[in-house]
Design a protein around this motif. Structure first.
Motif, mmCIF file in Angstrom:
data_model
loop_
_atom_site.group_PDB
_atom_site.id
_atom_site.type_symbol
_atom_site.label_atom_id
_atom_site.label_comp_id
_atom_site.label_asym_id
_atom_site.label_seq_id
_atom_site.Cartn_x
_atom_site.Cartn_y
_atom_site.Cartn_z
ATOM 1 N N PRO A 220 15.233 -31.153 27.153
ATOM 2 C CA PRO A 220 14.429 -30.125 26.476
ATOM 3 C C PRO A 220 14.492 -30.157 24.948
ATOM 4 O O PRO A 220 13.654 -29.550 24.296
ATOM 5 C CB PRO A 220 14.997 -28.805 27.012
ATOM 6 N N HIS A 222 14.030 -32.882 23.388
ATOM 7 C CA HIS A 222 13.126 -33.994 23.051
ATOM 8 C C HIS A 222 11.805 -33.766 23.809
ATOM 9 O O HIS A 222 11.167 -32.743 23.624
ATOM 10 C CB HIS A 222 13.845 -35.301 23.415
ATOM 11 N N GLY A 223 11.404 -34.689 24.672
ATOM 12 C CA GLY A 223 10.087 -34.583 25.316
ATOM 13 C C GLY A 223 9.977 -33.452 26.313
ATOM 14 O O GLY A 223 8.866 -33.021 26.642
ATOM 15 N N LYS A 252 21.549 -16.961 17.461
ATOM 16 C CA LYS A 252 21.893 -18.237 18.126
ATOM 17 C C LYS A 252 22.115 -18.067 19.626
ATOM 18 O O LYS A 252 22.878 -18.805 20.246
ATOM 19 C CB LYS A 252 23.121 -18.875 17.465
ATOM 20 N N LEU A 255 16.998 -20.649 21.661
ATOM 21 C CA LEU A 255 16.367 -21.648 20.793
ATOM 22 C C LEU A 255 14.873 -21.369 20.775
ATOM 23 O O LEU A 255 14.305 -20.989 21.806
ATOM 24 C CB LEU A 255 16.558 -23.046 21.382
ATOM 25 N N PHE A 257 11.950 -23.072 21.150
ATOM 26 C CA PHE A 257 11.470 -24.407 21.528
ATOM 27 C C PHE A 257 10.112 -24.674 20.881
ATOM 28 O O PHE A 257 9.304 -23.770 20.705
ATOM 29 C CB PHE A 257 11.381 -24.535 23.059
ATOM 30 N N GLY A 258 9.889 -25.956 20.535
ATOM 31 C CA GLY A 258 8.636 -26.313 19.882
ATOM 32 C C GLY A 258 8.704 -26.119 18.374
ATOM 33 O O GLY A 258 7.704 -26.298 17.677
ATOM 34 N N PHE A 259 9.863 -25.750 17.869
ATOM 35 C CA PHE A 259 10.073 -25.610 16.424
ATOM 36 C C PHE A 259 11.205 -26.521 15.993
ATOM 37 O O PHE A 259 12.170 -26.726 16.726
ATOM 38 C CB PHE A 259 10.457 -24.157 16.071
ATOM 39 N N GLY A 260 11.096 -27.018 14.767
ATOM 40 C CA GLY A 260 12.179 -27.817 14.191
ATOM 41 C C GLY A 260 12.013 -29.297 14.473
ATOM 42 O O GLY A 260 11.351 -29.693 15.444
ATOM 43 N N HIS A 261 12.569 -30.090 13.590
ATOM 44 C CA HIS A 261 12.509 -31.548 13.756
ATOM 45 C C HIS A 261 13.556 -32.194 12.873
ATOM 46 O O HIS A 261 13.800 -31.725 11.760
ATOM 47 C CB HIS A 261 11.112 -32.076 13.391
ATOM 48 N N ARG A 262 14.169 -33.237 13.354
ATOM 49 C CA ARG A 262 15.198 -33.924 12.572
ATOM 50 C C ARG A 262 14.627 -34.499 11.275
ATOM 51 O O ARG A 262 15.285 -34.490 10.244
ATOM 52 C CB ARG A 262 15.823 -35.030 13.430
ATOM 53 N N ARG A 270 1.201 -34.051 13.478
ATOM 54 C CA ARG A 270 0.624 -34.118 14.833
ATOM 55 C C ARG A 270 0.259 -32.734 15.343
ATOM 56 O O ARG A 270 -0.679 -32.581 16.113
ATOM 57 C CB ARG A 270 1.612 -34.796 15.785
ATOM 58 N N TRP A 306 14.517 -16.480 7.639
ATOM 59 C CA TRP A 306 15.556 -17.260 8.354
ATOM 60 C C TRP A 306 15.005 -18.627 8.745
ATOM 61 O O TRP A 306 15.643 -19.653 8.557
ATOM 62 C CB TRP A 306 15.997 -16.470 9.595
ATOM 63 N N LYS A 310 15.574 -22.496 6.866
ATOM 64 C CA LYS A 310 16.041 -23.638 7.666
ATOM 65 C C LYS A 310 14.952 -24.710 7.836
ATOM 66 O O LYS A 310 15.155 -25.714 8.513
ATOM 67 C CB LYS A 310 16.506 -23.149 9.039
ATOM 68 N N ASN A 315 6.489 -28.064 15.972
ATOM 69 C CA ASN A 315 6.386 -29.512 16.167
ATOM 70 C C ASN A 315 5.325 -29.816 17.229
ATOM 71 O O ASN A 315 4.657 -28.906 17.737
ATOM 72 C CB ASN A 315 7.759 -30.110 16.509
ATOM 73 N N VAL A 316 5.202 -31.086 17.574
ATOM 74 C CA VAL A 316 4.126 -31.524 18.471
ATOM 75 C C VAL A 316 4.173 -30.816 19.824
ATOM 76 O O VAL A 316 3.148 -30.587 20.462
ATOM 77 C CB VAL A 316 4.200 -33.065 18.629
HETATM 78 N N1 CMC Z 1 15.411 -22.785 17.136
HETATM 79 C C1 CMC Z 1 16.436 -22.151 16.518
HETATM 80 N N2 CMC Z 1 17.225 -22.716 15.580
HETATM 81 C C2 CMC Z 1 16.963 -23.989 15.265
HETATM 82 C C3 CMC Z 1 15.925 -24.708 15.858
HETATM 83 C C4 CMC Z 1 15.135 -24.064 16.828
HETATM 84 N N3 CMC Z 1 14.123 -24.701 17.426
HETATM 85 N N4 CMC Z 1 15.907 -25.960 15.345
HETATM 86 C C5 CMC Z 1 16.904 -26.008 14.449
HETATM 87 N N5 CMC Z 1 17.529 -24.825 14.403
HETATM 88 C C6 CMC Z 1 18.622 -24.457 13.511
HETATM 89 C C7 CMC Z 1 19.900 -25.192 13.851
HETATM 90 O O1 CMC Z 1 20.683 -24.458 14.774
HETATM 91 C C8 CMC Z 1 20.541 -25.308 12.498
HETATM 92 O O2 CMC Z 1 21.146 -24.056 12.206
HETATM 93 P P1 CMC Z 1 22.467 -24.002 11.259
HETATM 94 O O3 CMC Z 1 22.067 -24.529 9.918
HETATM 95 O O4 CMC Z 1 22.796 -22.534 11.226
HETATM 96 O O5 CMC Z 1 23.512 -24.827 11.945
HETATM 97 C C9 CMC Z 1 19.372 -25.449 11.545
HETATM 98 O O6 CMC Z 1 18.249 -24.877 12.217
HETATM 99 C C10 CMC Z 1 19.023 -26.860 11.143
HETATM 100 O O7 CMC Z 1 18.669 -27.599 12.291
HETATM 101 P P2 CMC Z 1 19.180 -29.068 12.439
HETATM 102 O O8 CMC Z 1 20.608 -28.984 12.871
HETATM 103 O O9 CMC Z 1 18.935 -29.841 11.183
HETATM 104 O O10 CMC Z 1 18.253 -29.656 13.570
HETATM 105 P P3 CMC Z 1 18.450 -31.058 14.278
HETATM 106 O O11 CMC Z 1 17.822 -32.112 13.450
HETATM 107 O O12 CMC Z 1 19.883 -31.266 14.663
HETATM 108 O O13 CMC Z 1 17.637 -30.853 15.633
HETATM 109 C C11 CMC Z 1 15.787 -30.461 17.027
HETATM 110 C C12 CMC Z 1 16.284 -31.106 15.727
HETATM 111 C C13 CMC Z 1 14.350 -30.857 17.246
HETATM 112 C C14 CMC Z 1 16.634 -30.944 18.197
HETATM 113 C C15 CMC Z 1 15.916 -28.919 16.861
HETATM 114 O O14 CMC Z 1 15.085 -28.483 15.821
HETATM 115 C C16 CMC Z 1 15.588 -28.196 18.154
HETATM 116 O O15 CMC Z 1 16.471 -27.992 18.984
HETATM 117 N N6 CMC Z 1 14.277 -27.785 18.355
HETATM 118 C C17 CMC Z 1 13.892 -27.169 19.597
HETATM 119 C C18 CMC Z 1 13.574 -28.228 20.638
HETATM 120 C C19 CMC Z 1 12.276 -28.945 20.322
HETATM 121 O O16 CMC Z 1 11.259 -28.330 20.038
HETATM 122 N N7 CMC Z 1 12.298 -30.269 20.433
HETATM 123 C C20 CMC Z 1 11.133 -31.111 20.189
HETATM 124 C C21 CMC Z 1 11.287 -31.917 18.946
HETATM 125 S S1 CMC Z 1 9.768 -32.694 18.369
HETATM 126 C C22 CMC Z 1 9.266 -33.833 19.529
HETATM 127 C C23 CMC Z 1 10.326 -34.659 20.154
HETATM 128 O O17 CMC Z 1 11.164 -35.271 19.504
HETATM 129 O O18 CMC Z 1 10.318 -34.732 21.376
#
Ligand code: CMC
Length: 383
Positions: A220, A222-223, A252, A255, A257-262, A270, A306, A310, A315-316
C-alpha cells in the motif's frame, strides 16, 4: 575502500546511472528518454512508450508495426498457465496471479532470447491480469484480440459483457486506460523497479524478477496505494468526517494514502493528467459518488500547514483509484492495473542493467549494531 555510508531506506543513494527516466522532484517534472510525460500522454500510446523506454528511441513506422504485431501476438497464454490461474481461489488477490508468469527456466545468459522474453512478458501480463479478473467473476477466459490496441484488448478480455463476439470496448474508455498505462509505464528507481533490478542482478530469468517486482508493487505504500485510497475514502464516508481524519493523520494514527512522494516535493505531474482522464471516464460511466469526499479531503490537506510544511501533495494514486472504481473494477484489482503497464519500465531497467559494461550483483552493506562476540550458553545455564 572500507568507508561505508549509512543511508536507511536509500534516501540518498543512487545505485545505478540510467538513461531511461528523469524526475525533477522540486519542479514536478517527469520525462522518459527526454520526452516530457505530458507529450507522451497526449500523443503516444502505451506500446510505443514501452518501446521508447526499453530501446531508447521512438520506433520508426516499420519498427512500430513489427513491435506492436509481435507483442499483440504474444498475448496468448498457454492452457496450463490458464489452468493455474483458473485454480486460484475465487477471492485470492489478483496480484498473486502475476507470479504465475514464472515457470520458464530461461537463462538470461542467452541474450538472443532477451527480446523474445520482453515481448512475451509485456503481452502475457495483460492476459494473465485479465484471466485473474475473470476467475473473480466466475466466468470463462476470453482469448485476446491481437487486432485491438493494448488497453482496448485488456478491456475486451475483462468486460463482463464481452462474451459476445461483436463486443467492442467503449473507445473513450479504451483511450483513457491507454493514457493511464502511459502514465504508469515507468518512474525511475521506485520500490518495484529497484526490486526488479536487484533480483535481476543475480542473473535470474526476467520472469522471476518480474514476480519480485510485482510483489513489491502490491504494497500500500507503493502501487497498492490506489486500492488503499478508496478504502480510506470509504472509511471516511462523509465530508463532515474529514476534520477528524485529518487530525488522526497529524497524530500519526492514520496515513493519508495517495499523498506524498519520495522524489516529488511540489507536485506530481501525472496527477494533473490523471485528473483530466478522470473527467472523461466520469462522463462516460456516470458520476463517481466518492469524488466529493476525495476532492474535499484533498482541499483540506492542501490548505493545512502541517501537510504544506511536509511538502505532501496528491500523487498518481490519489485519482487513479477513483477512475478504476468508476470503470467498475473490483477494489483489489487496482494494483494490477498499475502493474501491467509498469512491466515495461521494469524490463527497460532490467535490460539496461544486464547490458551494462560491468554488471554487478546488488549487495548492499549494513551497519551492525548487535551484541559483541560472546560464548555460547548451554540451555540449562540460561536465565
Ligand atoms: N500521510 C501522512 N504523513 C505522511 C505521508 C502521508 N501520505 N507521507 C509522508 N508523510 C509524513 C512522514 O510521516 C514524515 O513525517 P515526519 O517528518 O514527521 O517523520 C514526512 O511526511 C516526510 O515524509 P517522508 O518520510 O519523506 O516520506 P517517504 O519518502 O519516506 O515516503 C511515501 C514516501 C510515498 C511512502 C509516503 O509519502 C507515503 O506513505 N504516502 C502514502 C502512500 C502512497 O500514497 N503511496 C504512493 C506513492 S506514489 C506512487 C507509487 O510509488 O506507487
Amino acid at each position: 575502500n572500507g568507508i561505508r555510508v549509512f543511508d536507511p531506506a536509500y534516501l540518498n543513494t543512487a545505485a545505478i546511472s540510467s538513461k531511461i527516466t528523469f524526475i525533477d522532484g522540486d519542479k514536478g517534472f517527469l520525462m522518459h528518454r527526454g520526452y516530457p510525460i505530458e507529450q507522451l500522454a497526449e500523443k503516444s500510446d502505451f506500446l510505443e512508450t514501452a518501446y521508447l523506454l526499453i530501446y531508447g528511441e521512438l520506433p520508426s513506422k516499420s519498427q512500430s508495426e513489427i513491435w506492436k504485431f509481435e507483442v499483440m501476438h504474444h498475448t496468448e497464454i498457454a492452457d496450463d498457465l490458464a489452468k493455474v490461474i483458473g485454480s486460484m481461489r475465487y477471492d485470492s488477490h489478483p496480484m498473486s496471479a502475476n507470479p504465475a508468469l514464472q515457470g520458464r527456466n530461461l537463462y538470461i545468459h542467452d541474450k538472443s532470447i532477451m527480446n523474445k522474453n520482453i515481448i512475451r512478458i509485456i503481452g502475457k501480463s495483460a492476459t494473465v491480469a485479465a484471466a485473474s479478473m475473470r476467475v473473480r467473476m466466475n466466468r470463462p477466459f476470453i482469448a485476446p484480440r491481437s487486432d485491438m490496441g493494448f488497453a482496448e484488448n485488456m478491456l475486451y478480455m475483462m468486460d463482463a459483457t464481452s462474451d459476445s463476439e461483436n463486443y467492442k470496448p467503449d473507445a473513450r474508455l479504451a483511450k483513457a486506460l491507454e493514457t493511464l498505462f502511459i502514465l504508469h509505464a515507468d518512474h525511475e528507481m521506485n520500490c518495484s523497479t529497484a526490486a526488479m533490478t536487484h533480483v535481476g542482478s543475480s542473473l535470474v530469468d526476467p520472469y522471476s524478477a518480474v514476480s519480485a517486482a510485482a510483489a513489491a508493487l502490491y504494497g500500500p505504500l507503493h502501487g497498492g496505494a490506489n486500492e488503499a485510497v478508496i478504502r480510506m475514502i470509504e472509511k471516511i464516508g462523509k465530508v463532515e468526517n474529514i476534520p477528524t481524519f485529518i487530525s488522526a493523520v497529524k497524530a500519526k494514527k492514520e496515513l493519508l494514502f495517495g499523498f506524498g512522494h519520495r522524489v516529488y516535493r511540489n507536485t506530481d505531474p501525472r496527477s494533473k493528467i490523471i485528473r483530466e482522464v478522470a473527467e472523461t471516464v466520469f462522463t462516460a460511466c456516470g458520476h463517481e459518488p466518492l469524488i466529493e469526499v476525495a476532492t474535499a479531503l484533498k482541499d483540506a490537506a492542501l490548505a493545512d500547514p502541517w501537510f504544506v510544511e511536509k511538502k505532501l501533495y496528491p500523487n498518481v494514486d490519489y485519482w487513479s483509484g477513483l477512475i478504476y472504481r468508476s470503470l467498475g473494477f473490483p477494489l483489489d484489482f487496482f494494483p494490477v492495473l498499475f502493474a501491467v503497464p509498469r512491466v515495461a519500465g521494469w524490463l527497460a531497467h532490467w535490460k539496461q542493467a544486464i547490458e551494462a559494461s560491468n554488471p554487478k550483483i546488488w549487495r548492499p552493506r549494513q551497519v551492525y549494531v548487535g551484541p559483541q562476540v560472546r560464548d555460547y550458553v548451554p540451555i540449562g545455564d540460561r536465565e
